[in-house]
Design an enzyme around this catalytic site. Structure first.
Site, short mmCIF file in Angstrom:
data_model
loop_
_atom_site.label_atom_id
_atom_site.label_comp_id
_atom_site.label_asym_id
_atom_site.label_seq_id
_atom_site.Cartn_x
_atom_site.Cartn_y
_atom_site.Cartn_z
CB SER A 107 7.48 15.87 118.91
OG SER A 107 6.32 15.31 119.47
N GLY A 108 7.79 12.68 119.05
CA GLY A 108 8.19 11.50 119.81
C GLY A 108 7.90 10.19 119.09
CG ASP A 111 -0.14 9.22 115.78
OD1 ASP A 111 -1.08 8.48 116.07
OD2 ASP A 111 -0.24 10.15 114.97
N GLY A 180 5.71 17.65 122.10
CA GLY A 180 4.89 18.36 121.11
C GLY A 180 3.52 17.76 120.96
N GLY A 181 3.43 16.48 120.66
CA GLY A 181 2.15 15.83 120.48
C GLY A 181 1.42 15.59 121.79
CE1 TYR A 492 -5.80 12.81 125.90
CE2 TYR A 492 -4.70 10.75 126.47
CZ TYR A 492 -4.70 12.13 126.40
OH TYR A 492 -3.60 12.83 126.82
CE1 TYR A 495 -3.03 7.13 125.79
CE2 TYR A 495 -5.19 6.80 126.76
CZ TYR A 495 -3.83 7.02 126.91
OH TYR A 495 -3.29 7.13 128.17
#
Length: 550
Positions: A107-108, A111, A180-181, A492, A495
């Site tokens: 989506s972006g 990652d 999304g992520g 997290y 990350y």
């Protein structure tokens, strides 16, 4: 020997021709499957790109916000699908299952390990680029927003501000991050101490499961709805859209940064921040950014700077008055908050004592934390890509107690051994403490004081250069162990770090627990049971996807 060489050459040419022909046959067979499973109104055939397509490379490069893997041909997708309508994804899912392909959803593209556009497994995969699913619908009366998963955070914030000066959404800081992520992994941000993380503010969702069926909250059930709000949506389904609860902000709020030289012989201010930042008013978010500052004079010792950077949900006079009671060391005055915007500057002047403070509407605070100038137009938040100057490696920790002086001295020493590294420490507390750690999969609630993000950058992506910087990062992470949360050492999911562990070929639960409990603690087992219920064949999988537990 001459005849033998000729024979070998002929066989080689024939084998290459066969590979090309076989690949072309595979593509055509897959595309025929897509056609067979598409309706008359479905234009997904126009959105499928093979490696020979003109758009393939540009789509792949736009997916990788970290360009570390862009030169690797072994990890590239078999095909890229870039749907414009949610229904177009169904055929991609069904045919991928039929032909044994994995799916990676982007989506972006932020990652950390690039798992949305690459694979470390030998199985071929289809990359589904959702950036064209970018429609928003904001209801001011109900104070909600429906957004498709390709909407970037910058677009979301821009659309909200276009309709209201007193509504916001508590998401992350970087405009090019995909919703999304970000939301499905939790979503830390500047408003989280007041309103919780992004996933805490999801009211409904629309997803597509492994059978190509579109579901909302009611039809997917509460187990799956629980899992996708912080457990990582890519393990369970394709996130199509979110229904978000918007939050109220004042028309005037305050952003600020106070920079100091990081001096290991004088850690009073750092220690005070550690003992204060997670306990202050929910209206105040004040993080620290630790980084090596560029030197104007190469004869000088390397300078490590610490920036106290934050947001106050109120006007400048209230902010200054409050800061006088908790951090008089910052010496902030009301006149500091009404000077002309200083723009971006580095802490390269010695003794590195700088401060800035601005009273702004919420949308300007978004610009400020995105590293933009305050007089930039809000439309700059609609930019789709970042400037890819650097390669990077990142990881994270949560802290349950302040770092002692010895820890800060170790960090200072490490930062003096190299350039282009950063530590960002975000204070928790406030609303985050008030939510039970099993309410959604994100478990890092009461008892956690800070999240720390470690980042290492480099400019030349040779194998030796990359290995050197990754080794530096791993060494810092190892040395931080005595000072961070233990049993398990937590991290997290947004990350993502494959150093924490990765799935084996069978995606076994016992193997996945190695990394899974670091991200999710006791919620990991429930996530695996949800996975077993909604995706028992483990169609949605990657190197750190939730395993099946029946």
């Amino acid at each position: 020997m001459g005849n033998f060489a000729v024979v070998i050459s002929i066989l080689f040419i024939l084998s290459i021709s066969c590979l090309i022909s076989c690949d072309e046959t595979k593509y055509q067979t897959f595309i025929q499957c897509i056609s067979d499973h598409s309706s008359g109104q479905n234009k997904i055939l126009q959105r499928i790109h093979t490696p020979n397509s003109p758009a393939y490379v540009s789509l792949l490069e736009s997916a990788a916000q970290n360009p570390r893997w862009t030169n690797s041909t072994a990890q590239r997708p078999f095909l890229i699908a870039a749907p414009h309508r949610e229904a177009e994804i169904r055929a991609v899912i069904l045919c991928s299952k039929m032909f044994g392909h994995q799916i990676r959803v982007k989506s972006g593209g932020h990652d950390y390990e690039g798992l949305s556009f690459r694979s470390e497994t030998p199985l071929s995969f289809i990359m589904v680029d959702l950036s064209n699913l970018n429609r928003t619908k904001i209801d001011l009366e109900e104070e909600i927003a429906w957004i498709q998963t390709g909407v970037k955070l910058g677009q979301l914030y821009y659309e909200i501000a276009n309709k209201s000066s007193t509504l916001a959404f508590p998401g992350g800081l970087y405009p090019t991050v995909g919703s999304g992520g970000h939301i499905s992994g939790g979503g830390l941000g500047t408003l989280m101490r007041k309103y919780g993380i992004a996933a805490d503010n999801v009211l409904d969702a629309r997803v597509m499961d492994a059978n190509g069926v579109t579901l909302d909250r009611e039809s997917m059930g509460e187990d799956l709805f629980w899992a996708i709000r912080g457990g990582g949506g890519a393990s369970f389904c394709v996130i199509l859209a979110w229904k978000l609860k918007l939050v109220r902000v004042p028309e005037k709020l305050t952003v600020f940064t106070v920079r100091r030289k990081f001096e290991p012989e004088n850690l009073h201010l750092l220690q005070k921040w550690q003992n204060t930042a997670h306990k202050v008013s929910k209206d105040l978010f004040i993080r620290i950014l630790l980084q090596t500052a560029p030197k104007k004079d190469t004869s000088l010792e390397k300078l490590v700077a610490v920036g106290y950077n934050g947001l106050f949900l109120g006007p400048a006079d209230e902010f200054v008055s409050y800061m006088e009671t908790i951090f008089p060391e910052f010496d902030l005055k009301i006149e500091d908050c009404f000077s002309a915007p200083a723009g971006n500057y580095s802490c390269s002047d010695r003794p590195c004592i700088k401060k800035e403070c601005f009273q702004v509407p919420w949308i300007k605070s978004v610009l400020y934390f995105a590293g933009k100038k305050l007089d930039d137009p809000p439309e700059i938040l609609l930019q789709q890509r970042v400037n890819k100057h650097s390669y990077s490696k990142g990881t994270s920790d949560f802290l349950k107690s302040p770092i002692p002086d010895e820890g800060w001295k170790m960090i200072h020493k490490m930062f003096n051994t190299d350039d282009h590294q950063m530590m960002i420490m975000d204070p928790l507390g406030g609303k985050i403490d008030e939510i039970w750690e099993d309410e959604i999969p994100f478990p890092h609630r009461k008892g956690n004081l800070f999240n720390v993000q470690y980042l290492k950058y480099w400019e030349v992506n040779t194998k030796n250069e990359s290995s050197k910087h990754i080794k530096w990062m791993r060494n810092l992470h190892k040395k931080m162990k005595p000072y961070v949360a233990q049993s398990p050492r937590t991290a997290y999911i947004n990350y993502k770090d494959l150093d924490l562990g990765r799935n084996d070929e069978n995606c076994s639960y016992s193997r996945a627990k190695i990394w899974g409990e670091k991200y999710f603690k006791g919620n990991f087992k429930r996530l695996a049971r949800v996975k077993g219920k909604v995706d028992p064949d483990n169609f949605f999988r990657n190197e750190q996807s939730i395993p099946v537990l029946l």
